[in-house]
Design an enzyme around this catalytic site. Sequence first.
Site: not given
Length: 792
Positions: A329-330, A359, A361, A374, A408
């Site tokens: 995650h992230n 991931e 973003d 983030h 994302e």
Amino acid sequence: MASPLHSIRLPLDGDLLLMQNGSMLRKVKSRSWKKQRYFRLQDDGMTVWYARQAGGRTKPSFSISDVETVREGHESELLRSLADEIPLEHGFTVVFHGRRPNLDLVAGSIEEAQSWVQGLRHLLEIITSMDQQEKMDQWLSDWFQQGDKDQDGRMSFREVQRLLRLMNVDMDPEHALQLFQAADKSESGMLEGEEFVEFYRALTQRSEILELFEILSGDGQKLTLLEFADFLREEQKEGDQASDLALELIARYEPSDSGLLMSLMPPCATLCFHHLTMLYESKLRHVLTIDGFLAYLCSRDGDIFSPACRPVYQDMSYPLNHYFIHSSHNTYLLGDQLRGQSSVEGYIRALKRGCRCVEVDVWDGPSGEPIVYHGHTLTSRIPFQDVVATIAQYAFQTSDFPVIVSLENHCSWEQQEVIAQHLTEILGERLLNTTLDGLLPTQLPSPEELRGKILLKGKKMGTLEEELGEAPGDSEELEEPEEEEEPEPELEPDVLDFDETARNEDKRKKKVGLEKSKTTLCPALSALVVYLKSVPFRSFAHSKAHYRLYETSSFSEAKARRLVKEAGNEFVQHNAWQLSRVYPSGLRTDSSNYSPQELWNAGCQMVALNIQTAGLEMDLCDGLFGQNGGCGYVLKPAFLCDPQSSFHPERPPSPTLTLLIQVISGQQLPKVANSKEGSIVDPLVRVEIYGVPGDTARQETSYVENNGFNPYWGQTLQFRVRVPELALLRFVVEDYDRASRNDFVGQYTVPWTCVQQGYRHIHLLSKDGTSLHPASIFVHIQMREELGEDGD
């Protein structure tokens, strides 16, 4: 004076000589923190120390065994950012195992930098090529160096007493003196190299192993081939292969060298001295002496983790949704979710430890270049282009099975086109941009079929049916990003925003309508999403009626947990035909983790964790994915792959197995981090089982006072297990503390399906997941099937 023990024999190499003479290097942590330090390779060839200046007070900087790799200046993200003031060819980076931050250094010249780079790489080659015994020799040499306070190559009894405390040994002074005098063959009152080895032998006698050996042996001197085969069959549960395996193991572990016996000893302990001629004849006669028996028990073959589970042993030809997938995650974050550093190092670490789903973003950046961070936080920002280049470089270094990039996308149309361009140009043929055969899939492709491929997970316009010229479907397209569909009373994890007005404005904009939503996605980027189209989750019935097998939904940890409890069987059936991704709550701003186990119990494939954060949750993750070659894919049990499955993770069947674990002894347990020099641990062992709710349990031994070197427990713990296919065993050693919480010493986590029965050693890992060699615990494992009421 250097230790006469077996330490690294440094070749006559100019690079290593320069390192041993020492260099003034600039240590760089940031643009504002750059300081000169004097670094020097110690005479043992294993450690680098530093001082503020040449001749100053030195402190240990790092051990060569802690180093994973050495990069040159142009490969360093930090040094590249300082290229306007630091010549990249003068710099290099020391990368460590685990989560320890990199060490960026700058030399005074290109030649000096290259000497350190080549010298460190040379030492890494030496360390990597060491066998277990050579590592043990080096471990002993390190202890001798620490105990020999005046560095004269000898140890007085006073120095030995201090060393015993450092080694976690609380020994009666009279007994210690007896061992010291027995080893002091020269009667000089000092122990030199081989005398220290003799002292160590006496110190590490394994009485529990000797007792077991004498029970098994007819004459107390050796195990015949038949006796050893019987032991492998009856105790170690090796089955029909026991006889052939006995021959193989004797050939592998029975000593036969005519050199020093110390070079034959196993890594976790030493026993009494035997005549070398007897050892040689034993091997020829296919018998096993106590030394060979101990060598076997301390080896990989005697490990609790089955050697059969180490390579890729599972069938990799099932559809992707039949596998648990190691997910991050992230991935770009190295620290917390609010102010943490974003770095390509996050992707390097994730991919090198076997992560197959990372991931990204991505947001609009300056000069038309997208950036990764983030959103709506103070985390630092990195170019999307650098992230893609890093994924391209490291995607298949650890595993050649497919990598999933969970995108994302928060970018404008223009910068989405740049995203598509970077993905296409940098990843090239590795990026999957159409179905494998050009046809509409009837099931997801397998990891085997997707070897060497990178798949994009994200939003997509239309359907594959339309794209491939098949009949158009009625898929509900691009309504809202699935994570924003969650009606959870928590901050969205991928759009973290602490300004209430801004958040309400975002929600207002989302309601403008479906048509506007459609126009925000760039066709070039949409086309790169093939088998992993992101869709919002409403209900299992809705998914079954409206979605296709190549569409996937994401769930917050809270929603996923609720679904497990309220509709566990439906969740299992859903995950049997479609991929699911679970992510941490947005409230976990400290990058803490949730337990992945209950989501694995429901068959969720991509259970994403903050892998930068060590702890129980990552131990479970490392434990599950440590099998199958560490390839990042683990085949789910059959009952989690059946769309008609009746399995409910919250309502498991009755117990089917009893697990008996006798915790026997420990060996060379490390001190607790940051403890005082004279302190000695009071170790206890806790065995934890993680699985379905009825299986999750923990029991622990009593503690042994003041003995971390060779504690003995001899206690048996018993568990009943319902669904062994989903169970993980975690062994934790702690330092008992009466006044406060126990301190962590080491742990090891293993899937139930990979556990070897019988007498086994468990080689402990640090909180960071790195080896604590030679620390181990010795156990006996027995599994019994539960009998029905009629005794059948």
